[in-house]
Scaffold this motif. Structure first.
Motif, short mmCIF file in Angstrom:
data_model
loop_
_atom_site.label_atom_id
_atom_site.label_comp_id
_atom_site.label_asym_id
_atom_site.label_seq_id
_atom_site.Cartn_x
_atom_site.Cartn_y
_atom_site.Cartn_z
N GLU A 136 0.82 -1.20 0.00
CA GLU A 136 0.00 0.00 0.00
C GLU A 136 0.86 1.25 0.00
OE1 GLU A 136 -2.59 -0.15 3.33
OE2 GLU A 136 -3.79 -1.81 2.56
N ARG A 137 0.27 2.34 -0.50
CA ARG A 137 0.93 3.64 -0.40
C ARG A 137 0.97 4.07 1.06
NH1 ARG A 137 -1.22 7.31 -5.47
NH2 ARG A 137 -0.84 5.78 -7.11
N VAL A 138 2.03 4.79 1.41
CA VAL A 138 2.23 5.19 2.80
C VAL A 138 2.38 6.70 2.87
CG1 VAL A 138 3.65 4.92 4.87
CG2 VAL A 138 3.40 3.01 3.26
N GLU A 139 1.67 7.33 3.77
CA GLU A 139 1.82 8.77 3.96
C GLU A 139 2.93 9.06 4.97
OE1 GLU A 139 -1.89 10.48 5.08
OE2 GLU A 139 -2.74 10.32 3.07
N GLY A 140 3.55 10.22 4.81
CA GLY A 140 4.60 10.63 5.74
C GLY A 140 4.86 12.11 5.62
N LEU A 141 5.85 12.58 6.35
CA LEU A 141 6.23 13.99 6.33
C LEU A 141 7.65 14.12 5.80
CD1 LEU A 141 5.49 16.94 7.12
CD2 LEU A 141 6.65 16.49 9.30
N PHE A 142 7.78 14.73 4.64
CA PHE A 142 9.09 14.98 4.05
C PHE A 142 9.76 16.14 4.79
CE2 PHE A 142 11.73 17.56 1.30
CZ PHE A 142 12.58 16.65 0.72
N ILE A 143 11.05 15.96 5.12
CA ILE A 143 11.81 17.00 5.83
C ILE A 143 13.15 17.19 5.12
CG2 ILE A 143 12.88 17.69 8.00
CD1 ILE A 143 10.90 15.86 9.44
N GLY A 144 13.41 18.45 4.72
CA GLY A 144 14.71 18.78 4.16
C GLY A 144 15.70 19.09 5.27
N ARG A 145 16.91 18.57 5.15
CA ARG A 145 17.93 18.79 6.18
C ARG A 145 19.18 19.46 5.62
NH1 ARG A 145 17.87 13.05 9.56
NH2 ARG A 145 15.82 13.32 10.55
N GLY A 146 19.09 19.97 4.43
CA GLY A 146 20.25 20.60 3.81
C GLY A 146 21.14 19.59 3.11
N ASP A 147 21.79 18.74 3.88
CA ASP A 147 22.68 17.74 3.30
C ASP A 147 21.98 16.39 3.09
OD1 ASP A 147 22.38 17.13 5.95
OD2 ASP A 147 24.49 16.69 6.32
N SER A 148 20.72 16.29 3.46
CA SER A 148 19.98 15.05 3.27
C SER A 148 18.48 15.34 3.28
CB SER A 148 20.32 14.03 4.37
OG SER A 148 19.90 14.51 5.64
N MET A 149 17.70 14.34 2.88
CA MET A 149 16.24 14.45 2.87
C MET A 149 15.66 13.18 3.47
SD MET A 149 15.61 16.08 -0.93
CE MET A 149 16.31 14.64 -1.77
N VAL A 150 14.66 13.33 4.32
CA VAL A 150 14.06 12.17 4.98
C VAL A 150 12.54 12.26 4.91
CG1 VAL A 150 16.00 11.95 6.56
CG2 VAL A 150 13.99 13.27 7.25
N VAL A 151 11.90 11.12 5.08
CA VAL A 151 10.45 11.07 5.28
C VAL A 151 10.21 10.52 6.68
CG1 VAL A 151 8.24 10.16 4.50
CG2 VAL A 151 10.00 10.72 2.82
N ASP A 152 9.58 11.32 7.51
CA ASP A 152 9.35 10.94 8.91
C ASP A 152 7.91 10.46 9.10
OD1 ASP A 152 9.89 10.50 11.53
OD2 ASP A 152 10.31 12.58 12.06
N PHE A 153 7.67 9.87 10.26
CA PHE A 153 6.35 9.40 10.68
C PHE A 153 5.81 8.29 9.77
CE2 PHE A 153 6.58 13.88 12.12
CZ PHE A 153 6.62 13.63 13.48
N VAL A 154 6.73 7.48 9.26
CA VAL A 154 6.34 6.28 8.52
C VAL A 154 6.35 5.11 9.50
CG1 VAL A 154 6.93 4.68 6.66
CG2 VAL A 154 7.29 7.15 6.37
N PRO A 155 5.21 4.51 9.79
CA PRO A 155 5.16 3.46 10.82
C PRO A 155 6.10 2.29 10.51
CG PRO A 155 2.95 4.15 10.17
CD PRO A 155 3.90 4.78 9.18
N ASN A 156 6.62 1.69 11.56
CA ASN A 156 7.45 0.51 11.38
C ASN A 156 6.69 -0.64 10.73
OD1 ASN A 156 9.83 1.55 12.46
ND2 ASN A 156 9.35 0.93 14.55
N THR A 157 5.38 -0.62 10.84
CA THR A 157 4.57 -1.69 10.26
C THR A 157 4.44 -1.57 8.74
OG1 THR A 157 2.59 -0.35 10.74
CG2 THR A 157 3.22 -2.03 12.35
N ALA A 158 4.77 -0.40 8.20
CA ALA A 158 4.67 -0.19 6.74
C ALA A 158 5.87 -0.81 6.03
CB ALA A 158 4.57 1.30 6.43
N THR A 159 5.63 -1.29 4.82
CA THR A 159 6.71 -1.86 4.02
C THR A 159 7.19 -0.81 3.02
OG1 THR A 159 5.76 -4.08 4.19
CG2 THR A 159 7.38 -3.69 2.44
N VAL A 160 8.43 -0.37 3.22
CA VAL A 160 9.05 0.63 2.34
C VAL A 160 10.34 0.04 1.81
CG1 VAL A 160 10.01 2.95 2.16
CG2 VAL A 160 8.05 2.52 3.66
N GLN A 161 10.57 0.18 0.50
CA GLN A 161 11.74 -0.42 -0.11
C GLN A 161 12.54 0.61 -0.90
OE1 GLN A 161 10.43 -3.76 -2.46
NE2 GLN A 161 9.62 -4.87 -0.69
N ILE A 162 13.80 0.31 -1.11
CA ILE A 162 14.66 1.17 -1.92
C ILE A 162 14.07 1.30 -3.33
CG2 ILE A 162 16.95 1.36 -2.99
CD1 ILE A 162 18.08 -0.04 -0.53
#
Length: 211
Positions: free
Chosen positions: A128-154
């Motif tokens: 399934e598609r997963v919602e999250g919060l994208f956060i820019g960090r200058g030298d990197s980018m992350v998506v936060d608040f993605v539950p551990n139960t969700a399956t996310v792959q490279i």
């Protein structure tokens, strides 16, 4: 120089088409409700040259040709290719504008992580598609608040989820390069890379009507 700029733009467009084919050709029910609204929004794109780019501890800023005299407005979306999200106009003068990159510190976006499994069979489990919060960090980018139960792959695709009111959604933010479960906080550590070669951009589009 002109040939290199066209090659970069074409590479972005080709990658967008691959992404479209793999993940976005099947619209979900919510997008079907959104599409009529989007089509009612009258937007136009202004193509413009990239004049320069600047790095500092907060991130990345692009200087583009065109300012208030050409109809640019602060807060306008800036994209590369068809819909690869570059950033927003942060400063403006009569003839030039500064674009604040999405990867910069302080950028937050509601996003959706879309599975890109490469192939689907009758026995494949549909992720399934997963919602999250994208956060820019200058030298990197992350998506936060993605539950551990969700399956996310490279390789999973990250697209915007909060531009519906502006008539622009599903802008490509990047793709997942790392996803690790973090039991200490119940959310995964999801790192993202962009598909836009910021250091080599020669031209972009400013989207008028999307603020």
């Amino acid at each position: 120089e002109a040939g290199n700029a066209e090659l970069i733009s074409e590479n972005i467009r080709l990658k967008e088409r691959v992404i479209d084919y793999e993940t976005l050709h099947e619209e979900n029910t919510s997008m079907k409700r959104v599409i009529p609204f989007i089509e009612q929004k009258k937007q136009s794109r202004i193509g413009t040259r990239v004049l320069g780019r600047f790095f500092d501890p907060a991130g990345f800023t692009i200087l583009i040709d065109g300012g208030s005299d050409q109809g640019m407005v602060k807060g306008a979306l800036v994209i590369a290719g068809e819909r690869s999200f570059v950033g927003r106009i942060s400063k403006i003068s009569g003839t030039v504008s500064s674009v604040f990159s999405i990867r910069n510190t302080g950028t937050t976006l509601g996003v959706i992580i879309i599975p890109r499994d490469g192939s689907t069979t009758a026995t494949t489990t549909v992720r399934e598609r997963v919602e999250g919060l994208f956060i820019g960090r200058g030298d990197s980018m992350v998506v936060d608040f993605v539950p551990n139960t969700a399956t996310v792959q490279i390789g999973d695709l990250v697209v915007t989820n909060d531009f519906v009111e502006s008539g622009t959604s599903d802008l490509i933010v990047g793709e997942v390069v790392s996803a690790q479960k973090n039991e200490a906080r119940q959310f995964q550590d999801v790192f993202v890379r962009d598909i836009v070669p910021f250091s080599f951009l020669r031209s972009v589009f400013v989207v008028r009507g999307a603020l």
